[in-house]
Design a protein around this motif. Structure first.
Motif, PDB file in Angstrom:
ATOM      1  N   GLU A   1       4.667  -6.501  17.818  1.00 26.73           N
ATOM      2  CA  GLU A   1       5.077  -5.995  19.052  1.00 26.73           C
ATOM      3  C   GLU A   1       6.579  -6.102  19.023  1.00 26.73           C
ATOM      4  OE1 GLU A   1       4.664  -4.298  21.681  1.00 26.73           O
ATOM      5  OE2 GLU A   1       2.282  -4.215  21.982  1.00 26.73           O
ATOM      6  N   LYS A   2       7.061  -5.408  20.280  1.00 28.98           N
ATOM      7  CA  LYS A   2       8.566  -5.526  20.559  1.00 28.98           C
ATOM      8  C   LYS A   2       8.608  -6.026  21.575  1.00 28.98           C
ATOM      9  CE  LYS A   2       9.172  -3.448  23.669  1.00 28.98           C
ATOM     10  NZ  LYS A   2       8.272  -3.881  24.675  1.00 28.98           N
ATOM     11  N   PRO A   3       9.876  -6.613  21.931  1.00 35.16           N
ATOM     12  CA  PRO A   3      11.111  -6.731  20.957  1.00 35.16           C
ATOM     13  C   PRO A   3      10.896  -7.733  19.743  1.00 35.16           C
ATOM     14  CG  PRO A   3      11.653  -8.157  22.747  1.00 35.16           C
ATOM     15  CD  PRO A   3      10.429  -7.297  23.380  1.00 35.16           C
ATOM     16  N   VAL A   4      11.392  -7.444  18.725  1.00 34.10           N
ATOM     17  CA  VAL A   4      10.919  -8.139  17.090  1.00 34.10           C
ATOM     18  C   VAL A   4      11.619  -9.422  17.328  1.00 34.10           C
ATOM     19  CG1 VAL A   4      10.711  -6.030  15.834  1.00 34.10           C
ATOM     20  CG2 VAL A   4      12.991  -7.192  16.073  1.00 34.10           C
ATOM     21  N   ALA A   5      12.662  -9.726  18.206  1.00 36.23           N
ATOM     22  CA  ALA A   5      13.414 -10.840  18.465  1.00 36.23           C
ATOM     23  C   ALA A   5      13.978 -11.008  19.615  1.00 36.23           C
ATOM     24  CB  ALA A   5      14.277 -11.037  17.153  1.00 36.23           C
ATOM     25  N   GLU A   6      14.630 -12.043  20.166  1.00 38.48           N
ATOM     26  CA  GLU A   6      15.562 -12.303  21.444  1.00 38.48           C
ATOM     27  C   GLU A   6      16.981 -11.708  21.087  1.00 38.48           C
ATOM     28  OE1 GLU A   6      14.229 -15.657  24.020  1.00 38.48           O
ATOM     29  OE2 GLU A   6      14.009 -16.496  21.957  1.00 38.48           O
ATOM     30  N   THR A   7      17.269 -11.974  19.806  1.00 38.96           N
ATOM     31  CA  THR A   7      18.780 -11.652  19.498  1.00 38.96           C
ATOM     32  C   THR A   7      18.750 -10.655  18.409  1.00 38.96           C
ATOM     33  OG1 THR A   7      19.220 -13.352  17.909  1.00 38.96           O
ATOM     34  CG2 THR A   7      19.420 -14.053  20.210  1.00 38.96           C
ATOM     35  N   LEU A   8      20.007  -9.935  18.209  1.00 36.92           N
ATOM     36  CA  LEU A   8      20.221  -8.710  17.292  1.00 36.92           C
ATOM     37  C   LEU A   8      20.368  -9.663  16.033  1.00 36.92           C
ATOM     38  CD1 LEU A   8      20.613  -6.119  15.936  1.00 36.92           C
ATOM     39  CD2 LEU A   8      23.160  -6.444  16.706  1.00 36.92           C
ATOM     40  N   GLU A   9      20.807 -10.922  15.904  1.00 37.45           N
ATOM     41  CA  GLU A   9      21.026 -11.511  14.477  1.00 37.45           C
ATOM     42  C   GLU A   9      19.631 -11.892  13.950  1.00 37.45           C
ATOM     43  OE1 GLU A   9      23.418 -15.782  12.863  1.00 37.45           O
ATOM     44  OE2 GLU A   9      23.401 -15.225  15.174  1.00 37.45           O
ATOM     45  N   GLN A  10      18.651 -12.116  14.908  1.00 39.76           N
ATOM     46  CA  GLN A  10      17.422 -12.600  14.343  1.00 39.76           C
ATOM     47  C   GLN A  10      16.735 -11.682  14.000  1.00 39.76           C
ATOM     48  OE1 GLN A  10      16.189 -14.449  18.204  1.00 39.76           O
ATOM     49  NE2 GLN A  10      16.340 -16.416  17.548  1.00 39.76           N
ATOM     50  N   ALA A  11      16.712 -10.413  14.410  1.00 42.89           N
ATOM     51  CA  ALA A  11      16.024  -9.063  14.288  1.00 42.89           C
ATOM     52  C   ALA A  11      16.692  -8.579  12.832  1.00 42.89           C
ATOM     53  CB  ALA A  11      16.441  -8.068  15.283  1.00 42.89           C
ATOM     54  N   ILE A  12      17.870  -8.725  12.527  1.00 40.30           N
ATOM     55  CA  ILE A  12      18.399  -8.333  11.197  1.00 40.30           C
ATOM     56  C   ILE A  12      18.027  -9.329  10.302  1.00 40.30           C
ATOM     57  CG2 ILE A  12      20.548  -8.184   9.725  1.00 40.30           C
ATOM     58  CD1 ILE A  12      21.974  -6.801  12.627  1.00 40.30           C
ATOM     59  N   ASP A  13      17.939 -10.616  10.385  1.00 39.97           N
ATOM     60  CA  ASP A  13      17.490 -11.671   9.441  1.00 39.97           C
ATOM     61  C   ASP A  13      16.051 -11.147   9.153  1.00 39.97           C
ATOM     62  OD1 ASP A  13      19.946 -12.748   9.398  1.00 39.97           O
ATOM     63  OD2 ASP A  13      19.348 -14.396  10.621  1.00 39.97           O
ATOM     64  N   LEU A  14      15.092 -10.857  10.148  1.00 40.39           N
ATOM     65  CA  LEU A  14      13.974 -10.643   9.590  1.00 40.39           C
ATOM     66  C   LEU A  14      13.691  -9.491   9.020  1.00 40.39           C
ATOM     67  CD1 LEU A  14      12.006 -11.086  13.221  1.00 40.39           C
ATOM     68  CD2 LEU A  14      11.522 -12.417  11.075  1.00 40.39           C
ATOM     69  N   ALA A  15      14.528  -8.424   9.197  1.00 43.69           N
ATOM     70  CA  ALA A  15      14.252  -7.154   8.626  1.00 43.69           C
ATOM     71  C   ALA A  15      14.800  -7.167   7.162  1.00 43.69           C
ATOM     72  CB  ALA A  15      15.151  -5.943   8.994  1.00 43.69           C
ATOM     73  N   ARG A  16      15.938  -7.989   7.078  1.00 45.03           N
ATOM     74  CA  ARG A  16      16.425  -8.433   5.407  1.00 45.03           C
ATOM     75  C   ARG A  16      15.305  -9.017   4.883  1.00 45.03           C
ATOM     76  NH1 ARG A  16      22.708  -9.677   7.406  1.00 45.03           N
ATOM     77  NH2 ARG A  16      23.170  -7.670   7.368  1.00 45.03           N
ATOM     78  N   LEU A  17      14.751 -10.283   5.423  1.00 43.66           N
ATOM     79  CA  LEU A  17      13.803 -11.154   4.885  1.00 43.66           C
ATOM     80  C   LEU A  17      12.812 -10.319   4.386  1.00 43.66           C
ATOM     81  CD1 LEU A  17      13.337 -14.184   4.084  1.00 43.66           C
ATOM     82  CD2 LEU A  17      12.112 -14.178   6.620  1.00 43.66           C
ATOM     83  N   ALA A  18      12.176  -9.212   5.230  1.00 45.06           N
ATOM     84  CA  ALA A  18      10.946  -8.659   4.699  1.00 45.06           C
ATOM     85  C   ALA A  18      11.265  -7.558   3.682  1.00 45.06           C
ATOM     86  CB  ALA A  18      10.428  -7.695   5.888  1.00 45.06           C
ATOM     87  N   ASP A  19      12.657  -6.958   3.704  1.00 45.63           N
ATOM     88  CA  ASP A  19      12.931  -6.166   2.593  1.00 45.63           C
ATOM     89  C   ASP A  19      12.956  -6.908   1.352  1.00 45.63           C
ATOM     90  OD1 ASP A  19      13.044  -3.867   4.315  1.00 45.63           O
ATOM     91  OD2 ASP A  19      15.234  -3.888   4.213  1.00 45.63           O
ATOM     92  N   ALA A  20      13.739  -8.113   1.460  1.00 45.66           N
ATOM     93  CA  ALA A  20      13.813  -8.932   0.298  1.00 45.66           C
ATOM     94  C   ALA A  20      12.260  -9.322  -0.449  1.00 45.66           C
ATOM     95  CB  ALA A  20      14.644 -10.074   0.598  1.00 45.66           C
ATOM     96  N   ALA A  21      11.392  -9.710   0.322  1.00 46.05           N
ATOM     97  CA  ALA A  21      10.018 -10.049   0.080  1.00 46.05           C
ATOM     98  C   ALA A  21       9.052  -8.771  -0.482  1.00 46.05           C
ATOM     99  CB  ALA A  21       9.395 -10.633   1.319  1.00 46.05           C
ATOM    100  N   GLY A  22       9.643  -7.598  -0.481  1.00 48.72           N
ATOM    101  CA  GLY A  22       9.018  -6.603  -0.566  1.00 48.72           C
ATOM    102  C   GLY A  22       7.747  -6.305   0.227  1.00 48.72           C
ATOM    103  N   VAL A  23       7.674  -6.610   1.466  1.00 47.03           N
ATOM    104  CA  VAL A  23       6.280  -6.604   2.133  1.00 47.03           C
ATOM    105  C   VAL A  23       6.895  -5.226   3.270  1.00 47.03           C
ATOM    106  CG1 VAL A  23       5.785  -8.766   2.163  1.00 47.03           C
ATOM    107  CG2 VAL A  23       7.043  -7.921   4.050  1.00 47.03           C
ATOM    108  N   LYS A  24       5.568  -4.736   3.541  1.00 42.40           N
ATOM    109  CA  LYS A  24       5.686  -3.369   4.347  1.00 42.40           C
ATOM    110  C   LYS A  24       6.083  -3.927   5.683  1.00 42.40           C
ATOM    111  CE  LYS A  24       3.690  -0.363   1.349  1.00 42.40           C
ATOM    112  NZ  LYS A  24       2.423   0.540   0.836  1.00 42.40           N
ATOM    113  N   HIS A  25       6.595  -3.082   6.579  1.00 38.96           N
ATOM    114  CA  HIS A  25       6.736  -3.824   7.896  1.00 38.96           C
ATOM    115  C   HIS A  25       6.799  -2.672   9.153  1.00 38.96           C
ATOM    116  CE1 HIS A  25      11.319  -3.258   6.955  1.00 38.96           C
ATOM    117  NE2 HIS A  25      10.863  -3.879   6.068  1.00 38.96           N
TER     118      HIS A  25
END
Length: 383
Positions: A112-136
């Motif tokens: 569900e959205k919002p994915v995080a409370e802050t933009l920094e957290q949201a970007i970190d999540l997206a980068r982490l998911a990309d690096a792990a190779g999972v779909k999101h």
């Protein structure tokens, strides 16, 4: 062809949205209809694992709906090899940690959205998911509403000519909780718990504007807390510290101006709880949850301003209803099916964690715009 099981951890099903829209009307509805057909003729069969903090609530939900797989132990659920997908419908303040755990466990992410409370957290999540190779993916349910799908059809057809402006009105009166129970959980009105209508609704408005009309380039907003005292689920009074209304102006590519009012302190005098009016050189439309009405250029009346003479025109009767011309399933289910096909068959999918981060970015900048009283540009995110 055979049936392939896909294990899905559903975290937050004891909440209203998690239970009604995601478990009952999406995952279980897919099962009730025999599973999700795939392009090779096989069927994808969702196997839900219910997760939450309350054993009693989870047990009750499971028993009422013929389910047996539930737990309050999220790490144990994520460690299971038969689970491929993690879904999050918790309160916003609990979401980031759980999503990080799921990504670290190698699970595909739908949230569900919002994915995080802050933009920094949201970007970190997206980068982490990309690096792990999972779909999101991130829930973008408004795009699947019948009224918005009809509006998207009009945009694709060129009905509007050059789109000039978008005006949106969303909201309703949420009772304070003293003499009538509130229709929304009390955490929505506490900033410390991730509440606030800007963080809740601006991500919605961002993806609607972005996907229907084009990139959003600036935001000007005024957030307000109109109702400063409310009563929680136990009847205890508390101070409302989060914004319950927001008035936003968004500038899009092509000179399109969007104005959207969002409020939980407004009484409804419109056809539906949300309506968007789109005006273009060749025609206009008003779309809500289900209906969409149009007025083409050739059929536009010619009002004349005369405050001394009562008007005889019935303006709402001068619009034409757009026919369904299609069957519109539950919007949450439609996006669940799209995401599951993305996981199983790698079908195209646009609403990823980066789209979710852009929504958080607009909300964060909207709150900053309100504090500073100025228009703010929306920069591209650095991946």
């Amino acid at each position: 062809m055979g049936r392939t099981n896909i294990g899905i951890v559903l975290n937050g099903v004891t909440g209203r949205m998690g239970l009604r829209q995601h478990l009952l009307r999406s995952v279980l509805a897919i099962r009730q209809d025999g599973g999700l057909p795939l392009s090779d003729g096989s069927v994808l069969w969702p196997e839900p694992v219910l997760v939450g903090r309350s054993e009693a609530k989870l047990r009750d939900i499971a028993e009422r709906h013929g389910l047996t797989d539930w737990t309050t132990d999220l790490p144990a659920a994520l460690a299971r090899p038969d689970v491929q997908v993690y879904f999050d419908a918790q309160v916003t303040s609990a979401r980031v940690k759980a999503l990080q755990m799921a990504i670290d466990a190698g699970k595909h992410i739908y949230t569900e959205k919002p994915v995080a409370e802050t933009l920094e957290q949201a970007i970190d999540l997206a980068r982490l998911a990309d690096a792990a190779g999972v779909k999101h993916g991130v829930v973008q349910d408004k795009l699947y509403l019948p009224g918005l799908r009809k509006l998207a059809r009009l945009v694709r057809s060129g009905f509007f000519g050059q789109v000039l402006s978008v005006r949106g009105e969303f909201g309703y009166w949420v009772f304070e909780g003293d003499w009538q129970a509130a229709q929304r959980p009390s955490w929505n009105y506490r900033a410390a718990d991730g509440g606030g209508i800007v963080l809740d609704m601006f991500p919605h408005w961002h993806y609607v504007l972005e996907q229907l009309f084009g990139p959003v380039r600036t935001v000007t907003a005024r957030a307000a807390t109109h109702i400063e005292k409310r009563w929680d689920e136990e009847g205890a009074a508390y101070d409302a510290t989060a914004d319950d209304a927001a008035y936003g102006i968004f500038e899009l590519d092509g000179g399109i101006i969007a104005q959207i009012n969002s409020s939980w302190a407004v009484r409804v005098n419109r056809e539906e709880l949300v309506e968007f009016q789109v005006d273009g050189t060749q025609g206009s439309a008003v779309a809500g949850l289900h209906h969409c009405r149009i007025q083409p250029r050739a059929a536009t009346p010619k009002p004349v301003w005369d405050p001394d003479v009562p008007t005889t025109q019935r303006f709402r009767e001068q619009w034409q209803e757009v026919p369904d011309n299609d069957t519109f399933p539950n919007g949450f289910r439609a996006q669940w099916e799209q995401f599951l096909r993305y996981v199983a068959e790698d079908e195209p999918y646009a609403g990823d964690l980066w789209a979710g981060a852009r929504g958080v970015q607009v909300a964060e900048l909207g709150l900053r715009s309100s504090r500073e009283g100025r228009r703010l540009e929306i920069p591209e995110l650095d991946r």
